[in-house]
Scaffold this active site. Sequence first.
Site, PDB file in Angstrom:
ATOM      1  N   GLU A 193     -11.536  -3.819 -11.630  1.00  0.00           N
ATOM      2  CA  GLU A 193     -10.941  -2.331 -11.920  1.00  0.00           C
ATOM      3  C   GLU A 193      -9.673  -3.111 -13.046  1.00  0.00           C
ATOM      4  OE1 GLU A 193      -8.793  -1.901  -8.377  1.00  0.00           O
ATOM      5  OE2 GLU A 193     -11.296  -1.776  -7.007  1.00  0.00           O
ATOM      6  N   GLU A 244     -12.692  -6.701  -3.399  1.00  0.00           N
ATOM      7  CA  GLU A 244     -11.341  -7.114  -2.829  1.00  0.00           C
ATOM      8  C   GLU A 244     -10.989  -7.442  -1.626  1.00  0.00           C
ATOM      9  OE1 GLU A 244      -8.154  -4.779  -4.037  1.00  0.00           O
ATOM     10  OE2 GLU A 244      -8.143  -4.896  -6.544  1.00  0.00           O
TER      11      GLU A 244
END
Length: 353
Positions: free
Chosen positions: A275, A163
Amino acid sequence: MMTNPLARLAIAPLLALCLCIQAAVPASAEDRLCFRGVNLSGAEYGEADGKVGTNYFYPTPTTMAYFAEKGFDTIRLPFKWERLQPTLGGDLDALELERLTISVRSLRDRGFRVILNPHNFGYHGGRRIGSADLPAALFANFWIRLAVHFTDDRDVIFGLMNEPYDIGARDWLDAANAAILGIRRVKAENLILVPGTHWSGAASWGDDYGQGANSEVIKDVIDPGNNFAIEFHQYLDADSSGTHAECSNRDGAEQAIVNATAWLRANKFRGMIGEIGVSSAPDCTAALSRIVEHLRANSDAWLGLTYWAAGDWWPPTEALNIQPNGTGDKPQLTALVSSMGPHLPGAPGCGRD
């Protein structure tokens, strides 16, 4: 896990009912996901000089055995970059590399594929990738040093970064391409997972937060080995952060995955959900099942997923957690197992062909 919900508020608009995942063609007996996984979180936490077993944790044999018995075949293994490479451009820390290697070996011995994941959000300490203090070459240096230790095992996958969020899309692409080139130069043929910037969110994939949107910029990823996939993350709560138990944006999240499927096909890419996570509420687990079934029904575009999260670090009170706690399987795990389909060993297109 997404940790700054206000910085990436991105709720996809609801489109016509015919576009929703609920209307997708159900997965047939031939549809299989290559990667049916879970994040075993814990080694990414604590200060860089923290004590293993106290401030941070690698997965225990008990946890590994539990998820193997439940039919998972892939583990995303987050760790802290600063702990593995204390000095940018310097050697990897020998003790930490040994801990990581032992964990990978233990997971591989149980039949898991392992995704190595520096869980750093685009930073090493206070230095951001793409800045003067951390240019793309130093990010590539890290991956060169790590990749050489796993070139003999094609079932170890390189997840470039968790991320990245406040780096421009083109600066991030430059860093990702430099790391990929470095990995290939040391003869590592492993599958590489390439995230986008702005938290890698599927719902925000087409949004421009500087230097272009992921949907346009990531098209220019360069892999001399031609063995990569695009990594997306997506949560179902109101701000797509994964920090709330509610899943009020489940329709938007489902639509975001549908849109990502179309983007992958249009650009002839493979995708991976690194995720995704929900609470145990029935409407949340039902939405999770629909998303996983969509991935299966579109397995030409999707390699699979790794659920967030489990691991010995997590307390039972964490809403998205599927770590066993002696009270039986979590509803989220039951939803995953029933919707992921059977394990697919050694099939073409699964990152080892």
